[in-house]
Structure formats: structure tokens, C-alpha cells
Design a protein around this motif. Structure first.
Motif, mmCIF file in Angstrom:
data_model
loop_
_atom_site.group_PDB
_atom_site.id
_atom_site.type_symbol
_atom_site.label_atom_id
_atom_site.label_comp_id
_atom_site.label_asym_id
_atom_site.label_seq_id
_atom_site.Cartn_x
_atom_site.Cartn_y
_atom_site.Cartn_z
ATOM 1 N N ILE A 149 -42.760 -57.227 -33.291
ATOM 2 C CA ILE A 149 -43.118 -58.012 -34.473
ATOM 3 C C ILE A 149 -43.490 -57.066 -35.609
ATOM 4 C CG2 ILE A 149 -44.785 -59.664 -35.411
ATOM 5 C CD1 ILE A 149 -44.951 -60.813 -32.524
ATOM 6 N N THR A 150 -42.856 -57.256 -36.764
ATOM 7 C CA THR A 150 -43.098 -56.348 -37.903
ATOM 8 C C THR A 150 -43.673 -57.052 -39.124
ATOM 9 O OG1 THR A 150 -40.796 -56.643 -38.602
ATOM 10 C CG2 THR A 150 -41.278 -54.762 -37.155
ATOM 11 N N GLU A 151 -43.902 -58.357 -39.016
ATOM 12 C CA GLU A 151 -44.483 -59.110 -40.125
ATOM 13 C C GLU A 151 -45.849 -58.515 -40.491
ATOM 14 O OE1 GLU A 151 -45.818 -61.203 -42.980
ATOM 15 O OE2 GLU A 151 -43.795 -61.742 -42.273
ATOM 16 N N LYS A 152 -46.011 -58.102 -41.749
ATOM 17 C CA LYS A 152 -47.221 -57.382 -42.161
ATOM 18 C C LYS A 152 -48.493 -58.209 -42.004
ATOM 19 C CE LYS A 152 -44.963 -54.222 -45.404
ATOM 20 N NZ LYS A 152 -44.876 -53.765 -46.821
ATOM 21 N N THR A 153 -48.398 -59.517 -42.284
ATOM 22 C CA THR A 153 -49.575 -60.372 -42.155
ATOM 23 C C THR A 153 -50.073 -60.395 -40.714
ATOM 24 O OG1 THR A 153 -48.786 -61.777 -43.951
ATOM 25 C CG2 THR A 153 -50.485 -62.692 -42.500
ATOM 26 N N VAL A 154 -49.147 -60.482 -39.782
ATOM 27 C CA VAL A 154 -49.516 -60.497 -38.359
ATOM 28 C C VAL A 154 -50.146 -59.172 -37.969
ATOM 29 C CG1 VAL A 154 -48.640 -60.692 -36.000
ATOM 30 C CG2 VAL A 154 -47.692 -62.151 -37.803
ATOM 31 N N LEU A 155 -49.545 -58.074 -38.370
ATOM 32 C CA LEU A 155 -50.079 -56.748 -38.021
ATOM 33 C C LEU A 155 -51.482 -56.555 -38.583
ATOM 34 C CD1 LEU A 155 -46.919 -54.480 -38.592
ATOM 35 C CD2 LEU A 155 -47.671 -55.618 -36.504
ATOM 36 N N ARG A 156 -51.672 -57.011 -39.815
ATOM 37 C CA ARG A 156 -52.985 -56.869 -40.461
ATOM 38 C C ARG A 156 -54.054 -57.665 -39.723
ATOM 39 N NH1 ARG A 156 -51.813 -58.931 -45.099
ATOM 40 N NH2 ARG A 156 -52.779 -60.985 -44.719
ATOM 41 N N GLU A 157 -53.733 -58.896 -39.339
ATOM 42 C CA GLU A 157 -54.727 -59.740 -38.679
ATOM 43 C C GLU A 157 -54.979 -59.311 -37.234
ATOM 44 O OE1 GLU A 157 -56.608 -61.614 -40.286
ATOM 45 O OE2 GLU A 157 -55.477 -61.480 -42.148
ATOM 46 N N VAL A 158 -53.970 -58.755 -36.579
ATOM 47 C CA VAL A 158 -54.188 -58.219 -35.222
ATOM 48 C C VAL A 158 -55.180 -57.063 -35.282
ATOM 49 C CG1 VAL A 158 -53.113 -56.905 -33.350
ATOM 50 C CG2 VAL A 158 -52.005 -58.969 -34.215
ATOM 51 N N ALA A 159 -55.012 -56.181 -36.263
ATOM 52 C CA ALA A 159 -55.961 -55.073 -36.427
ATOM 53 C C ALA A 159 -57.350 -55.596 -36.770
ATOM 54 C CB ALA A 159 -55.460 -54.114 -37.500
ATOM 55 N N ARG A 160 -57.394 -56.677 -37.529
ATOM 56 C CA ARG A 160 -58.676 -57.260 -37.932
ATOM 57 C C ARG A 160 -59.422 -57.850 -36.730
ATOM 58 N NH1 ARG A 160 -59.104 -62.627 -41.672
ATOM 59 N NH2 ARG A 160 -61.378 -62.827 -41.679
ATOM 60 N N ILE A 161 -58.683 -58.350 -35.758
ATOM 61 C CA ILE A 161 -59.309 -58.930 -34.566
ATOM 62 C C ILE A 161 -60.236 -57.935 -33.901
ATOM 63 C CG2 ILE A 161 -58.790 -59.555 -32.160
ATOM 64 C CD1 ILE A 161 -58.538 -61.915 -33.954
ATOM 65 N N GLN A 162 -59.802 -56.681 -33.828
ATOM 66 C CA GLN A 162 -60.642 -55.668 -33.180
ATOM 67 C C GLN A 162 -61.923 -55.431 -33.970
ATOM 68 O OE1 GLN A 162 -59.259 -51.436 -32.658
ATOM 69 N NE2 GLN A 162 -59.373 -52.003 -30.495
ATOM 70 N N ARG A 163 -61.826 -55.449 -35.294
ATOM 71 C CA ARG A 163 -63.023 -55.276 -36.126
ATOM 72 C C ARG A 163 -63.962 -56.467 -35.955
ATOM 73 N NH1 ARG A 163 -58.993 -53.633 -39.743
ATOM 74 N NH2 ARG A 163 -59.187 -55.528 -41.006
ATOM 75 N N ILE A 164 -63.400 -57.671 -35.858
ATOM 76 C CA ILE A 164 -64.228 -58.862 -35.623
ATOM 77 C C ILE A 164 -64.943 -58.733 -34.285
ATOM 78 C CG2 ILE A 164 -64.140 -61.343 -35.140
ATOM 79 C CD1 ILE A 164 -61.797 -61.508 -37.137
ATOM 80 N N SER A 165 -64.204 -58.297 -33.275
ATOM 81 C CA SER A 165 -64.780 -58.137 -31.946
ATOM 82 C C SER A 165 -65.919 -57.126 -31.958
ATOM 83 C CB SER A 165 -63.690 -57.694 -30.959
ATOM 84 O OG SER A 165 -64.232 -57.426 -29.693
ATOM 85 N N GLN A 166 -65.708 -55.999 -32.651
ATOM 86 C CA GLN A 166 -66.748 -54.971 -32.726
ATOM 87 C C GLN A 166 -67.994 -55.492 -33.437
ATOM 88 O OE1 GLN A 166 -63.818 -51.036 -32.951
ATOM 89 N NE2 GLN A 166 -65.010 -51.609 -34.702
ATOM 90 N N GLY A 167 -67.781 -56.214 -34.540
ATOM 91 C CA GLY A 167 -68.919 -56.754 -35.285
ATOM 92 C C GLY A 167 -69.698 -57.753 -34.476
ATOM 93 N N LYS A 168 -68.991 -58.631 -33.769
ATOM 94 C CA LYS A 168 -69.663 -59.632 -32.948
ATOM 95 C C LYS A 168 -70.433 -58.969 -31.809
ATOM 96 C CE LYS A 168 -68.964 -63.613 -29.982
ATOM 97 N NZ LYS A 168 -68.056 -64.319 -29.076
#
Length: 780
Positions: A551-570
């Protein structure tokens, strides 16, 4: 802290080397001890490393040692020599009169590092020792007298707890916590921080006779009778299951307060049956249930699931239910480390956890550049729709690297994933080794050859293993071939809850300036994506259709990376909140341990019998005499403090099971837990006096044969697998969410806010109904 070091660490390193060139070990060491001269101390270590083990310390090791002297966590890349860096800081602490504990990740490293560094310490006139699980009582007692002790936090914590339970000062091994240098600091201070160290005693108490019946009931339920919360890994009864439980066990309301214990056993049985998974959460080996460490992927030695969950898992597999005795002492790793006057740490991955180190421990992360700059190539993350297409892509990536002779190390999420990938490699005809909790006794041999040209090693998560993979094999005979092929290729197959975990795998490649590569493969169906609701973050028209392609859709890649930051913050928010939640127990533990220690050593004389039972005390005085009666009172009060403390631990554990429900009545779970524990602890004094009165009666009645105080037949230690979900969402609360004040308690339940319950003005007040009236009243 070394004066002026923070501003000019490179100048300090240069001064150390200059002092070493013009001095000699014994003279510099003597000056360091007499004057506590930091430059002389480090120069002495510099020369001792050269003479003792034939290595010349890097500037990076000197600088790391300087940072370790203060309350810092040093980030130093894998292979850069953290073991030697610790010696600089340890010797300086010894010169200041501090005994130092270097806390290693496992017993192997405690023994290896001490034996490796011993020639250095010998030249410096520093006594050293190590302790492992196999060390005897006498060996431990001697080891704690050494200037520098290499030991795991587990063994040190167990000795700390066992010293609380002795009945004579001579029985204690003397675990004094003064100065600690923590290796693999992120693993111990963050990943394993909440794991409780436990000392249990075999007392005259029967096993739980009701659990097998309850387990069979849970096993008989239909799918619609129970459910699970993936976020908290909790299992619970649905409405139909509640009705069946009430009918089966003859209770009117399963949620009545007197049925809390029954409900906890049902939930433990459900979790064992439908949440915990063999080969992911645990394995069954040699007839025993052995927990798999979520961060390392290896068997977590000497660890048990909490409460009766361990027994329920044993029943699930038809095993004999093991006895774990009465918990008489317990302390989470993070609180044990707070016993030390000074703590610093070192690891290869600290920067991404700097907020946690600061919030939880007040430690500052200091990055030290490697001696040789890294030339590792970190390829962009590859995202796939599902697990199947992801693993197929990983297998293809391995095939391409293998064909050109490049060694490959793959870090998988769990045993199951490692075995699925292994099957794909078998189909492709690619020779490989699998390292997971089922065969981790083969680790040394597998890792020894992981850097060989064309070698493929599939492992469960490598985090924290202290592994040093050399290109060309352990002897580096085929190093040139491995280098020519591109060096070690580290491939990750899952998005970890923390960037740090993925970084630990990357750090295995390209050590000390070697070439190497890394790449992370993830899929949209991973658990972390579900828990943190990736689909809600991506616009529906951007969310991909099922595909086997990358998958190369930029929106998907950006939000997948964001998931890890959300997980770390939580994760950080939860750790901070849970730290507040458990502080009360630590305060009570300190008071209890301190009081008992004072009675044991004679620093404080018990006078409960004289002050509260004067007439009976005079009777006993005539029977035994003053000296003998004083000894008896000391023996009984130390034994009964143990009993009272074990009751407190039992009470607080039971309280934790249901305290999350207090939010439904408009109360704060943390505050309610603290209030309940404070009240119970306040009553312990009266309970102790009452128990001591009964003991005095027994002594008088038993004369001349004095009855023994209640002592455990034997003490043993283990770690609990603590989920830390006391304040997490629970499905019962979800079912009753109409009673929640979302604006005040949204941090726990905001996810379940109904659409017709919009966020209110903070100043608006709502009526809060009584918790027990709502919670334990019969449902409609």
C-alpha cells in the motif's frame, strides 16, 4: 555529577586521557579515593581497561560514564561498549564510599560482565561479586559486601523481600540499596516496571476447592454468554451469562458485593479460556505453564499469572494446579528501584522514551554519539492490507537477500507468527533457524551463526536480549563475504506499541560502523491498529480495498505511523496514572517494612503486651521471666506483622478487581482505592494488638511448651504477570454507561460516550448517585 562535565564532555574525555598518559593505575586510584577526584578516577579506569582486558576505551565510553554519574539514562548504540562505560561510573561511586549494584538483564549477563570486568576492578583495588538464581544464601550474603555487585533486578528484589521475612538479623543477606546502574534501562524501568516481585510463604491454607467447578461452568457457556475487550484483554459475562451464573451458583445478583470473589473466579476462567492464547501469551512445556514475555518473546522465568488466573490456565490444559502459597511480600520493580539513593541507566534505545524516563523517574536521557558513525540503511516502512500478504512480502524480501548471501535477522511478534513465516520459508526452500520461547535454550548457538553469509534467523522480538551478532560468525572468518553482501539485514514484521521496540531490532544491524540494513513490514489488521481504531483515522474513501500489493497511499502511511505515536502517548498516560494509583500501597509497605525491621534488630522494643494486657503480661512474666518474654514478644510481633501485611495484600488485590466500577457512581477510582486502602491500613494496628493478645493467651496456656508463632514452612519467590488494567475500560461499565459523568471521567470512558451525550460545559454540575446503590442493586 562531575563538575563542569555537562557543558564540556569532550574536554573531560581529553583530560582523562591526558592524566592517564602521565600517571599510573595505583597512584591515580589512590588520588581518586583520597580526594574523590573525578579525572583521576576515570584515568585510573582508562589504564585498568587497557592493562586488564587489552582494550583502549573510546571517548564515547568515557563520556557515557560521565553521564552515568548523574541521574541520567545514557543512549549508546549496540556494540559501543556500555559494559565498560559502566565501570567508569561504578569506580567513581566506590571512591565516594557507595556500594554499587549493576543491574543486568539476566543471570547470564550478570556472571559474564562481572567475570569480564573483574581484571579491571582488581587493578583498581575494587572488590566485585555476582549473584544469580542459583546463588546460595551464604554466597549472597558475601556478595552484598562487595564494592560492585552484578545482579539482576529480579534477584536483588527477591533478596530485599526475603530480608523482610526473616526472624533473626543473621538470616538476612543484607540487601542494601545505595547506588544502581541499570543496564537495558528501558526494559527494566519502563517495559517491566509494573511487574510485581513476590515472596510467598507456604502456610496452613488449603487450595481453592471451588475453582475447578467454576472453571467447568465457564467452559460450558455458549458464545453468546461471554465476551472480551481486546483493548484491556479482559473477559466478562454477557446478560445471558450473568443469568446462568446466578442460577448455577444460587445467587440473586452476581454483582452483589458478597459475590465479588465468585465473579473474579468466573472472569479469570473466561480469560484463561478465551483471551490467553497458547504460543502467544504462554507455552506449555514440561507439564508447566510458562509465560512468554511480551517484549522479548522468550520464556519469562519464574513468572505467574495473577490471582487464580494461573490456576485457570493450568486447568485449561489438564495440568495439576500448582500451589503458590500466601503472598507475604510484594513490590513492583519500579518501586523497588526507588529504594536506591541514586539511579542511572544505559540502553541502546532511550530517546524515544525520554518523556517516560522524565515523568516516572526524573531521569534525563543523554545521547552519546557512537565511536564509529552508523552507516545502516533504514528502508521505508512497508504497509500491507493483511497478515497473509505481509508475511508473503517478508518471505520474498528474505529470499532476495538470501540469494546474494546477505545474513538476515527477522523479528516477529510472537511464536505463532514466527512459525507461519517459517512455513513460508520452508515452502520456498530457504534454510533458516527459528528462535522463540519454545527453543530459547538454543539461543546461543543460533545467534553465534546469525551473521554468517546467507544465514536466515527468524526470532520472536529480540528486544532486551543483549545480543551481539558479528558479521561472518562468532569468529568472523567469513566477515568479508557478509560485508560484501550488505551486512546484516534486520526485518521487523509488526508495529510495536512503542517505536523503541522496533528500534531495538534495527539496532542489531550495522554495529560499530559495519554495513547493514533494516526494514519494517506492517499490516492493517494488526492488533495495535484495531485497538487504536485506525479505520476512524483514515477517510473512508482513502481506506484501501483488499489487495496483496504494498500500500502506497500517503494518507494510509501517515496514519499508520501515527498509530504508534498514539499508542506511546496512551501508554505513558496510563503509566503515570497507575503510578498514582499504586503509590498508597508503597507508602504502607515502607511503613510496615521499616517497623518490622526495627523490631527485628532491637532498634525498637515491642510493648504491646505491657501497654494493652498488663494483667496477663504480669502472669506471663512470672512464667517466663523478663528476658525470655521479651524474646517471645519480638518473635510474635514480627510474625504477626507478616500476617497482617499478607492480609493487606490480599485485601488490596481484591479491591483492585472491582475498583474500576466506582466511576459509574461518579467517583474517581484512584481516590476510592486510596481511601479504602488507607482505612484498612489504619485498622491494621488494632488488628495487630488483637492478634498479639490472643498470642499472649496461648503462651500463658501453653507454658512450659511455648507455641510457635505463625511462620511460613518455606519461602519462595516469583514474578506476577500484572496487566495493570485497574483503571482501564471495563465492559460492565460500558453496559451501564448511562450513569457515567463523561465530562469528569472521560479519560476512562469517553470512547463510549453516546451520541446523545454531548460534551458539557465544565462548570455544569450533575447529580452523582451512590456507587453501591447503583452498582449492587438488582438490574432490570
Amino acid at each position: 555529577m562531575i563538575k563542569g562535565f555537562e557543558k564540556r564532555p569532550e574536554e573531560f574525555a581529553a583530560a582523562v586521557k591526558a592524566a592517564a598518559e602521565s600517571g599510573y593505575i595505583t597512584g591515580l586510584a589512590a588520588k581518586a579515593r583520597a580526594e574523590q577526584n573525578e579525572t583521576a578516577a576515570f584515568a585510573a579506569v582508562y589504564l585498568a581497561v587497557k592493562d586488564g582486558i587489552g582494550l583502549t576505551p573510546f571517548d564515547s565510553q568515557i563520556i557515557a560514564g560521565g553521564y552515568l554519574d548523574d541521574e541520567n539514562v545514557v543512549e549508546l548504540a549496540t556494540g559501543e561498549g556500555k559494559t565498560i562505560a559502566a565501570v567508569f561510573a561504578a569506580f567513581l561511586s566506590v571512591c565516594r564510599g557507595e556500594r554499587v549494584h549493576i543491574l543486568t538483564f539476566n543471570d547470564y549477563l550478570a556472571k559474564r560482565d562481572r567475570e569480564w570486568m573483574k581484571p579491571i576492578y582488581d587493578l583498581l583495588g575494587v572488590s566485585t561479586a555476582y549473584i544469580t538464581e542459583k546463588s546460595t544464601h551464604d554466597e549472597r550474603k558475601a556478595a552484598y559486601g562487595a564494592d560492585v555487585l552484578y545482579i539482576t533486578v529480579k534477584e536483588c528484589g527477591f533478596d530485599f523481600l526475603r530480608d523482610f521475612l526473616v526472624f533473626s538479623p543473621d538470616e538476612a543477606v543484607g540487601c542494601k540499596c545505595v547506588r544502581a546502574i541499570v543496564d537495558e534501562a528501558d526494559s527494566l524501568l519502563i517495559d517491566e516496571a509494573r511487574i510485581p516481585l513476590v515472596a510467598a510463604g507456604i502456610m496452613d491454607a488449603p487450595k481453592d476447592a471451588q475453582l475447578p467447578e467454576i472453571f467447568e461452568f465457564a467452559k460450558s457457556l455458549n458464545d453468546e454468554d461471554h465476551a472480551a475487550d481486546e483493548g484491556t484483554a479482559a473477559a466478562y459475562l454477557t446478560a445471558s451469562g450473568e443469568e446462568k451464573a446466578e442460577e448455577r451458583f444460587g445467587v440473586e445478583n452476581i454483582y452483589d458485593e458478597e459475590n465479588n470473589e465468585l465473579l473474579a473466579k468466573i472472569n479469570d476462567s473466561l480469560k484463561a479460556l478465551y483471551v490467553l492464547t497458547e504460543d502467544k501469551d504462554y507455552i506449555v512445556k514440561d507439564g508447566t505453564v510458562r509465560i512468554i514475555d511480551a517484549f522479548t518473546g522468550r520464556i519469562a522465568e519464574n513468572r505467574c499469572f495473577p490471582g487464580l488466573l494461573q490456576s485457570a490456565v493450568e486447568l485449561k490444559h489438564g495440568l495439576e494446579v500448582t500451589e503458590r502459597g500466601v503472598i507475604m511480600g510484594s513490590i513492583p520493580i519500579q518501586f523497588f528501584l526507588r529504594q536506591y539513593g541514586r539511579v542511572s541507566g544505559m540502553t541502546g534505545t532511550a530517546l524515544s522514551a525520554k518523556d517516560e524516563f522524565s515523568e516516572l523517574y526524573g531521569l534525563i536521557v543523554k545521547h552519546v554519539d557512537p565511536n564509529t558513525p552508523s552507516i545502516r540503511e533504514d528502508k521505508p516502512m512497508a504497509v500491507y492490507y493483511d497478515e497473509e500478504s505481509k508475511l508473503a512480502a517478508v518471505a520474498e524480501e528474505i529470499r532476495a537477500a538470501h540469494e546474494k548471501g546477505q545474513p538476515v535477522l527477522v523479528g516477529t511478534a510472537d511464536i505463532s507468527q514466527s512459525e507461519r513465516l517459517s512455513a513460508l520459508l520452508d515452502t520456498a526452500g530457504i534454510a533458516h533457524n527459528v528462535l522463540n520461547a519454545k527453543n530459547d535454550e538454543s539461543e546461543a548457538e543460533i545467534i553465534r551463526n546469525a551473521g554468517m553469509p546467507g544465514a536466515v534467523t527468524v526470532s520472536t522480538n529480540m528486544a532486551g536480549r543483549g545480543v551481539d551478532i558479528k558479521l561472518g560468525g562468532a569468529d568472523e572468518k567469513e566477515r568479508d563475504k557478509a560485508v560484501e553482501a550488505g551486512g546484516l539485514y534486520a526485518i521487523g514484521t509488526f508495529l510495536a506499541e512503542s517505536e523503541r521496540i522496533n528500534d531495538q531490532l534495527r539496532g542489531r544491524a550495522a554495529r560499530q560502523g559495519d554495513p547493514g540494513q533494516s526494514r519494517l513490514f506492517v499490516s492493517l489488521d494488526e492488533k495495535i491498529m484495531t485497538i487504536h481504531k485506525l479505520k476512524k483515522l483514515i477517510p473512508s474513501h482513502k481506506y484501501p480495498e483488499p489487495t496483496t500489493d504494498e500500500i502506497t497511499e500517503k494518507t494510509v502511511l501517515r496514519e499508520v505511523a501515527r498509530i504508534q505515536r498514539i499508542s506511546q502517548g496512551k501508554a505513558l498516560d496510563e503509566r503515570v496514572r497507575l503510578l498514582k494509583f499504586t503509590m498508597i500501597g508503597e507508602k504502607h509497605r515502607e511503613l510496615t517494612f521499616s517497623t518490622r525491621r526495627q523490631y527485628l534488630t532491637g532498634e525498637k522494643k515491642p510493648t504491646i503486651w505491657q501497654d494493652n494486657f498488663a494483667i496477663r503480661y504480669d502472669d506471663a512474666l512470672m512464667l517466663y521471666g523478663e528476658e525470655r518474654l521479651a524474646d517471645l514478644q519480638r518473635d510474635y510481633i514480627t510474625a504477626l506483622i507478616n500476617v497482617q501485611w499478607s492480609r493487606y495484600l490480599e485485601f488490596s488485590a481484591a479491591l483492585r478487581e472491582g475498583i474500576h466500577l466506582s466511576v459509574i457512581g461518579g467517583k474517581n477510582p484512584t481516590e476510592e482505592y486510596n481511601i479504602e486502602c488507607e482505612e484498612y491500613f489504619g485498622e491494621m494496628g488494632e488488628a495487630l494488638i488483637e492478634d498479639m493478645g490472643k498470642a499472649l493467651d496461648k503462651i500463658i496456656a501453653g507454658s512450659p511448651d511455648v507455641p510457635e508463632p505463625p511462620k511460613p514452612k518455606r519461602i519462595y519467590t516469583y514474578l506476577l504477570e500484572d496487566p495493570g488494567d485497574e483503571l482501564e475500560r471495563r465492559s460492565l461499565a460500558e453496559a451501564l454507561m448511562g450513569e457515567i459523568d463523561y465530562d469528569e471521567y472521560g479519560e476512562y470512558y469517553d470512547e463510549y460516550r453516546p451520541s446523545d451525550s454531548p460534551k458539557k460545559d465544565k462548570t455544569e454540575k450533575t447529580e452523582k448517585k451512590g456507587f453501591f446503590a447503583k452498582m449492587f442493586g438488582k438490574r432490570d
